[in-house]
Design a protein around this motif. Structure first.
Motif, short mmCIF file in Angstrom:
data_model
loop_
_atom_site.label_atom_id
_atom_site.label_comp_id
_atom_site.label_asym_id
_atom_site.label_seq_id
_atom_site.Cartn_x
_atom_site.Cartn_y
_atom_site.Cartn_z
N SER B 71 0.85 -1.19 0.00
CA SER B 71 0.00 0.00 0.00
C SER B 71 0.89 1.23 0.00
O SER B 71 2.02 1.18 0.48
CB SER B 71 -0.93 -0.01 1.22
OG SER B 71 -0.16 -0.04 2.39
N ARG B 72 0.35 2.30 -0.55
CA ARG B 72 1.13 3.54 -0.61
C ARG B 72 0.33 4.64 0.07
O ARG B 72 -0.85 4.85 -0.24
CB ARG B 72 1.38 3.90 -2.08
CG ARG B 72 2.26 5.11 -2.24
CD ARG B 72 2.83 5.22 -3.64
NE ARG B 72 1.80 5.23 -4.67
CZ ARG B 72 2.07 5.04 -5.97
NH1 ARG B 72 3.29 4.83 -6.37
NH2 ARG B 72 1.10 5.05 -6.86
N GLU B 73 0.98 5.30 1.04
CA GLU B 73 0.28 6.37 1.75
C GLU B 73 0.21 7.61 0.86
O GLU B 73 1.17 7.95 0.17
CB GLU B 73 1.00 6.70 3.06
CG GLU B 73 0.94 5.55 4.04
CD GLU B 73 0.74 5.97 5.48
OE1 GLU B 73 0.58 7.17 5.75
OE2 GLU B 73 0.73 5.08 6.33
N PHE B 79 -3.84 15.07 6.11
CA PHE B 79 -3.64 13.72 6.66
C PHE B 79 -2.95 12.77 5.68
O PHE B 79 -3.23 12.79 4.49
CB PHE B 79 -4.99 13.09 7.05
CG PHE B 79 -5.75 13.90 8.05
CD1 PHE B 79 -5.26 14.09 9.33
CD2 PHE B 79 -6.96 14.47 7.70
CE1 PHE B 79 -5.96 14.85 10.25
CE2 PHE B 79 -7.67 15.23 8.61
CZ PHE B 79 -7.17 15.42 9.89
N TRP B 80 -2.08 11.94 6.24
CA TRP B 80 -1.46 10.86 5.47
C TRP B 80 -2.29 9.60 5.69
O TRP B 80 -2.37 9.09 6.80
CB TRP B 80 -0.03 10.62 5.93
CG TRP B 80 0.92 11.66 5.43
CD1 TRP B 80 1.27 12.81 6.06
CD2 TRP B 80 1.60 11.67 4.17
NE1 TRP B 80 2.14 13.54 5.28
CE2 TRP B 80 2.35 12.86 4.11
CE3 TRP B 80 1.64 10.80 3.07
CZ2 TRP B 80 3.15 13.19 3.02
CZ3 TRP B 80 2.43 11.14 1.99
CH2 TRP B 80 3.17 12.32 1.97
N VAL B 81 -2.94 9.13 4.63
CA VAL B 81 -3.79 7.94 4.76
C VAL B 81 -3.34 6.88 3.76
O VAL B 81 -2.65 7.18 2.78
CB VAL B 81 -5.29 8.27 4.53
CG1 VAL B 81 -5.82 9.21 5.59
CG2 VAL B 81 -5.51 8.84 3.15
N GLU B 82 -3.80 5.65 4.04
CA GLU B 82 -3.47 4.54 3.15
C GLU B 82 -4.19 4.75 1.83
O GLU B 82 -5.41 4.91 1.82
CB GLU B 82 -3.92 3.24 3.81
CG GLU B 82 -3.18 2.03 3.34
CD GLU B 82 -3.62 0.81 4.10
OE1 GLU B 82 -3.38 0.75 5.32
OE2 GLU B 82 -4.22 -0.08 3.48
N GLY B 83 -3.45 4.77 0.74
CA GLY B 83 -4.08 5.02 -0.55
C GLY B 83 -4.11 3.76 -1.42
O GLY B 83 -4.66 2.75 -1.02
N ARG B 85 -3.47 0.33 -3.37
CA ARG B 85 -2.95 -0.98 -2.95
C ARG B 85 -2.72 -1.85 -4.18
O ARG B 85 -3.53 -1.85 -5.10
CB ARG B 85 -3.95 -1.69 -2.03
CG ARG B 85 -4.06 -1.06 -0.65
CD ARG B 85 -5.31 -1.50 0.03
NE ARG B 85 -5.28 -2.88 0.44
CZ ARG B 85 -4.85 -3.30 1.63
NH1 ARG B 85 -4.43 -2.44 2.51
NH2 ARG B 85 -4.87 -4.57 1.94
#
Lengths: 311, 248
Positions: B71-73, B79-83, B85
């Motif tokens: 996964s790439r944040e 906010f840094w979120v999971e982007g 996949r």
């Protein structure tokens, strides 16, 4: 001391996990909260996958709630009719929540949703508790504080709305009459939170039962625990059945730690003033919320992360 | 002392078996089984062997294939979120390359490719819908993370050679191991050519209660969930309610 968790498929430090359980149990014994809202973030900070943290947290709460529920049942503090109505709602909500968790897992958004739900809930609860407890500590320091009148409660629009709902029925053990729709909706909301966050929902359930449903405090605590026991049990079973995500070793370590912590907390709690205890809890809740916000704001060291599918 | 006994065993084994003595390379089976139990925190596997002529040695340890999700944040507002996949399939869970000298100085790039001796040259299947340049970024990130986590690495000092004939390699396996079959390939290289090649294997498996828990939690998940939840209730009751009952 490393310990292998077969479902999380990772090594954890058994002492650290026991300490987490003990810390949450200690707070639980100190101020009488369930502590589910603290255990899940602590496990996630330790690197345990969010779904395993949430599911094993639900199993752990089943263990810690069973002893307390038993004691309340023996003292006649449970309104079973109300408890069953809440349970039907929370089982439906819990089932929906577990299914939602599965969809979010597939979309890779479960971690994001859990973290944001925690930030919002812990932020709101922590800040309001902090304001209330700082005021209470200030009031306690002033002369004549013990005789000060309680602030007038505002008229509840929610309660007025609930009195107009259909299927009104009486709950003799609590001495109240209301529509079954209210407790069903309350139970469903708590069930969804249990599935998505691994919390018991006592922090929502108890104030709503006291201030909106107007139930006696003694009955509220027992009934809330009864509902919590069977909601977390149902969610634990569903998470294990659908998502295979309950790690039995993790849950048992947490139960043992939390039982020990609860006993220590209860002993210390009997000696400390209530307003200072609430202030301690408020500070812990705010600290966890701040830590989660900081995690979201600071750029990650590596923007890529890897999850291994264990087969 | 254990390695000395192993060396004596290998030497004796070669001398007693005429056909083996003619082989350019003989490697004694390191182990047939690694069992993961509750207190498993990694283990060291030893590959012990002998070569008929002096040369350079390469040992390749390959773990079973696994499916990983990368996964790439991404930044959404502050906010840094999971982007995004991406699934990475068919890659070995572990790849250790041991040698007596840097592999690049022993073998030509073609032979390194042929024998799978380039860490970042391992075949990984990236989701097919990704464009080539995007897939390359994800692949690079995959190898970087694998190396950072200690699952892929190259070491040109792990093999000890005694008298240009006997050798021993210590292969340290991490605590979080994928279960399955691990292969150990040993190559003897002389003047840039592979003159000896052996392949062995061992299994890593969950053992005891861990294996039972894993199987039950997946094969009979509803029954497992129900019984375990009941157990939690009983443990909670036993620890919480009954001691209090005695004291009141």
């Amino acid at each position: 001391m490393e310990f292998f968790l077969p479902i999380a498929h990772m090594d954890v430090n058994i002492v650290l996990i026991s300490l987490y359980g003990a810390l949450v149990g200690f707070l639980s014994g100190l101020v009488g909260v369930g502590g589910g809202f603290l255990i899940t973030p602590l496990l996630i900070f330790s690197g345990i996958p969010p779904i395993v943290a949430v599911s094993s947290g639900a199993a752990q709460m089943t263990g810690t709630a069973s002893g307390a529920s038993y004691l309340h049942w023996r003292h006649g503090n449970i309104d079973f009719k109300m408890g069953l109505t809440l349970l039907i709602g929370s089982w439906l909500g819990g089932g929906f929540g577990v299914y939602l968790a599965k969809l979010l897992l597939r979309a890779g958004q479960f971690g994001n949703v859990v973290v944001f739900l925690y930030v919002i809930l812990l932020g709101i609860i922590g800040v309001s508790m902090l304001i209330e407890s700082v005021r209470a500590v200030a009031r306690a320091g002033k002369p004549g504080a013990g005789t000060a009148a309680a602030p007038a409660k505002p008229k509840s629009l929610l309660r007025d709305w609930m009195q107009r709902l259909p299927w009104q029925t009486s709950y003799p053990a609590s001495g109240v009459r209301m529509s079954v729709v209210g407790p069903l909706l309350l139970g469903a909301a708590v069930g969804i939170l249990t599935s998505l966050m691994g919390v018991g929902g006592g922090f929502i359930m108890v104030p709503v039962m006291i201030y909106v449903l107007k139930m006696p405090t003694k009955i509220v605590v027992g009934t809330s625990l009864f509902q919590l026991l069977f909601t977390t049990a149902a969610v634990s079973i569903m998470q294990a059945g659908i998502n295979h995500s309950v790690d039995p070793f993790l849950a048992l370590i947490l139960i043992l730690g939390s039982v020990l912590g609860t006993k220590l907390g209860a002993r210390l709690g009997a000696r400390l003033p209530a307003e200072k205890l609430r202030l301690i809890l408020a500070l812990v809740v705010v600290a966890v919320a701040v830590k989660m916000v900081v995690t979201l704001l600071i750029p990650p060291g590596d923007i890529y992360a890897m999850t291994i599918e264990v087969r | 002392m254990r390695w000395l006994l192993c060396l004596l065993f290998v030497s004796g084994w070669m001398l007693q078996t005429p056909s083996l003595a003619e082989e350019p390379l003989v490697v004694a089976p390191a182990t047939s089984d690694v069992r993961i139990t509750t207190d498993f925190a990694g283990t060291t596997i030893q590959a012990v062997g002998a070569m008929s002529k002096s040369g350079e040695l390469i040992i390749k340890l390959v773990g079973p294939k696994q499916q990983a999700t990368l996964s790439r944040e991404t930044k959404v507002g502050p906010f840094w979120v999971e982007g995004e996949r991406v699934k990475m399939e068919e890659a070995p869970s572990l790849l250790f390359l041991y040698a007596t000298s840097p592999i690049a100085s022993i073998l030509s790039p073609e032979d390194q490719q042929k024998y799978g001796l380039i860490l970042e040259g391992v075949w990984v299947r990236v989701e097919p819908q990704l464009k080539a340049h995007a897939a390359s970024d994800w692949r690079k990130a995959f190898f970087r993370l694998k190396e950072k986590q200690g699952y892929y690495h190259e070491d040109d000092r792990a093999i000890r050679v005694f008298g240009n004939r006997l050798f021993i390699a210590d292969m340290r396996l991490p605590g979080d191991l994928q279960v399955g079959t691990y292969t150990v390939e040993t190559l003897l290289v002389k003047s840039g050519k592979v003159v000896g090649h052996t392949v062995g294997s061992f299994k890593v498996r969950l053992s005891g209660i861990e294996r039972w828990v894993w199987n039950e939690a997946h094969d009979r998940s509803w029954l497992f969930g129900s019984l375990f939840t009941l157990l939690c209730m009983l443990v909670g009751l036993a620890l919480n309610a009954f001691p209090l009952r005695r004291t009141h």
